[in-house]
Design a protein around this motif. Structure first.
Motif, short mmCIF file in Angstrom:
data_model
loop_
_atom_site.label_atom_id
_atom_site.label_comp_id
_atom_site.label_asym_id
_atom_site.label_seq_id
_atom_site.Cartn_x
_atom_site.Cartn_y
_atom_site.Cartn_z
N ILE A 18 0.82 -1.21 0.00
CA ILE A 18 0.00 0.00 0.00
C ILE A 18 0.85 1.26 0.00
CG2 ILE A 18 -1.47 1.38 1.53
CD1 ILE A 18 -3.11 -1.13 2.04
N GLY A 19 1.95 1.27 0.76
CA GLY A 19 2.78 2.47 0.84
C GLY A 19 3.34 2.88 -0.51
N VAL A 20 3.87 1.92 -1.24
CA VAL A 20 4.41 2.22 -2.56
C VAL A 20 3.31 2.60 -3.53
CG1 VAL A 20 5.59 1.22 -4.57
CG2 VAL A 20 6.45 0.77 -2.26
N ASP A 21 2.19 1.87 -3.48
CA ASP A 21 1.08 2.17 -4.38
C ASP A 21 0.55 3.58 -4.16
OD1 ASP A 21 -1.08 1.11 -6.31
OD2 ASP A 21 -2.26 1.87 -4.63
N ARG A 22 0.43 3.99 -2.90
CA ARG A 22 -0.05 5.33 -2.60
C ARG A 22 0.90 6.39 -3.15
NH1 ARG A 22 -0.08 4.87 2.56
NH2 ARG A 22 -2.20 4.09 2.74
N ALA A 23 2.20 6.15 -3.00
CA ALA A 23 3.18 7.09 -3.51
C ALA A 23 3.11 7.20 -5.03
CB ALA A 23 4.58 6.66 -3.08
N VAL A 24 2.87 6.08 -5.70
CA VAL A 24 2.73 6.09 -7.16
C VAL A 24 1.53 6.93 -7.57
CG1 VAL A 24 2.19 4.67 -9.18
CG2 VAL A 24 3.92 3.90 -7.55
N ARG A 25 0.40 6.73 -6.91
CA ARG A 25 -0.83 7.45 -7.28
C ARG A 25 -0.69 8.95 -7.05
NH1 ARG A 25 -4.73 5.89 -3.81
NH2 ARG A 25 -3.60 4.26 -2.74
N TYR A 26 0.02 9.34 -6.01
CA TYR A 26 0.17 10.75 -5.71
C TYR A 26 1.12 11.46 -6.68
CZ TYR A 26 -2.19 10.10 -1.21
OH TYR A 26 -3.11 9.82 -0.22
N THR A 27 2.03 10.71 -7.29
CA THR A 27 3.13 11.33 -8.03
C THR A 27 3.06 11.10 -9.54
OG1 THR A 27 4.47 10.80 -6.07
CG2 THR A 27 5.65 11.66 -7.98
N ARG A 28 2.27 10.15 -10.00
CA ARG A 28 2.32 9.71 -11.39
C ARG A 28 2.08 10.83 -12.38
NH1 ARG A 28 -3.46 7.01 -12.86
NH2 ARG A 28 -2.62 7.48 -14.91
N HIS A 29 1.24 11.82 -12.06
CA HIS A 29 0.90 12.87 -13.01
C HIS A 29 1.97 13.94 -13.13
CE1 HIS A 29 -3.04 11.14 -13.57
NE2 HIS A 29 -3.30 11.21 -12.29
N THR A 30 2.90 13.96 -12.21
CA THR A 30 3.93 15.01 -12.23
C THR A 30 5.33 14.46 -12.44
OG1 THR A 30 4.11 14.90 -9.80
CG2 THR A 30 2.58 16.52 -10.74
N ASP A 31 5.48 13.14 -12.47
CA ASP A 31 6.80 12.53 -12.61
C ASP A 31 6.75 11.50 -13.73
OD1 ASP A 31 9.16 10.95 -12.33
OD2 ASP A 31 9.32 11.58 -10.24
N PRO A 32 7.36 11.78 -14.88
CA PRO A 32 7.31 10.84 -16.02
C PRO A 32 7.89 9.47 -15.69
CG PRO A 32 8.09 13.00 -16.73
CD PRO A 32 8.06 13.03 -15.24
N ASP A 33 8.93 9.41 -14.86
CA ASP A 33 9.52 8.12 -14.50
C ASP A 33 8.52 7.27 -13.72
OD1 ASP A 33 11.93 8.78 -15.70
OD2 ASP A 33 12.75 9.63 -13.85
N GLU A 89 5.21 7.59 -13.82
CA GLU A 89 4.12 7.21 -14.71
C GLU A 89 4.51 6.03 -15.59
OE1 GLU A 89 0.60 6.92 -16.87
OE2 GLU A 89 1.10 7.62 -14.86
N ALA A 90 5.74 6.03 -16.07
CA ALA A 90 6.21 4.90 -16.87
C ALA A 90 6.23 3.62 -16.04
CB ALA A 90 7.60 5.19 -17.42
N TYR A 91 6.65 3.74 -14.80
CA TYR A 91 6.63 2.60 -13.88
C TYR A 91 5.21 2.10 -13.67
CZ TYR A 91 6.47 0.42 -9.23
OH TYR A 91 6.21 -0.40 -8.17
N ARG A 92 4.26 3.03 -13.44
CA ARG A 92 2.87 2.65 -13.21
C ARG A 92 2.29 1.93 -14.42
NH1 ARG A 92 -2.00 3.31 -14.57
NH2 ARG A 92 -1.32 4.60 -16.31
N ARG A 93 2.59 2.42 -15.62
CA ARG A 93 2.08 1.78 -16.83
C ARG A 93 2.59 0.35 -16.95
NH1 ARG A 93 3.22 6.76 -19.41
NH2 ARG A 93 5.05 5.80 -20.36
N GLY A 94 3.87 0.17 -16.63
CA GLY A 94 4.43 -1.17 -16.71
C GLY A 94 3.77 -2.13 -15.74
N VAL A 95 3.53 -1.66 -14.52
CA VAL A 95 2.86 -2.49 -13.52
C VAL A 95 1.44 -2.82 -13.97
CG1 VAL A 95 1.95 -2.55 -11.16
CG2 VAL A 95 4.26 -1.67 -11.60
N ALA A 96 0.73 -1.80 -14.49
CA ALA A 96 -0.65 -2.02 -14.95
C ALA A 96 -0.71 -3.03 -16.07
CB ALA A 96 -1.27 -0.69 -15.39
N GLU A 97 0.25 -2.98 -16.99
CA GLU A 97 0.27 -3.94 -18.09
C GLU A 97 0.46 -5.36 -17.58
OE1 GLU A 97 3.34 -2.58 -20.67
OE2 GLU A 97 2.21 -0.80 -21.34
#
Length: 210
Positions: free
Chosen positions: A115-130, A132-140
């Protein structure tokens, strides 16, 4: 740092000597602790060096840039949570009911602890391209697993007639929600066994034909 392809993600190659392995472990642990406690905005090469108690040069021996810290974080989470072993237990079952129940148990086993990592991803994905790229890979990867689950149900002739495979994959993927798990575990006080059982019931009632 050299990276190798695994069934889950790109993972860093194991250092050849004991000192290198200890440093790598300290760096991965530092990356995870920084992100969970302070978010991705605090994740810098200097911060990782300070947290791990090593020199900046030691960090750069393992990671060429901040962009490489993000997939390293995923590798650490995968390794620490036993994701590979957990997901493998899903495919050990033969019946659609058992596959869906084990998928529910897998989500509870792994996602509650991430949960801690996931929350950090959700809070930052729109302002940090790295990020967001990580999030897309996990989602795929998550969607691939969801497709495998639904195809197991479909191949057994048990997918409820109101679902197409594509729609069922979409819906199953949407239920990988740490918000839902966190609310039930923390705010409603559900124990993990109850949470896994009720989630399994939800999946069976939703996707299986009578």
């Amino acid at each position: 740092m050299q990276w190798r392809e695994t069934g889950v993600t790109m993972s860093p190659a194991e250092p050849q000597n004991a000192r290198g392995r200890r440093t790598r472990a300290a760096l991965l642990r530092a990356i995870s602790e920084i992100v969970e406690s302070q978010g991705f905005g605090a994740l810098t090469m200097n911060a990782v060096a300070d947290k791990a108690g090593v020199s900046r040069r030691a960090v750069y021996l393992h990671f060429r840039s901040r962009a490489e810290l993000i997939p390293a974080l995923h590798f650490y989470v995968v390794e620490e949570l036993g994701l590979t072993e957990s997901i493998a237990r899903v495919w050990e079952h033969d019946t659609p009911e058992a596959v869906l129940d084990e998928w529910a148990a897998h989500l509870v086993r792994v996602n509650l602890r991430a949960i801690g990592v996931d929350r950090a991803v959700r809070y930052t994905r729109h302002t940090d391209p790295d990020v967001e790229a990580y999030r897309r890979g996990v989602a795929e990867r998550q969607r691939r697993y969801c497709r495998m689950v639904i195809e197991r149900v479909e191949d057994a002739g048990r997918l409820a007639p109101q679902w197409t495979v594509e729609d069922a994959v979409d819906m199953l993927w949407s239920l990988i929600s740490t918000d839902m798990l966190e609310a039930l575990a923390d705010e409603c006080g559900w124990e993990t066994v109850k949470l896994a059982q009720r989630l399994g019931l939800l999946l069976r009632r939703t996707f299986l034909a009578d």
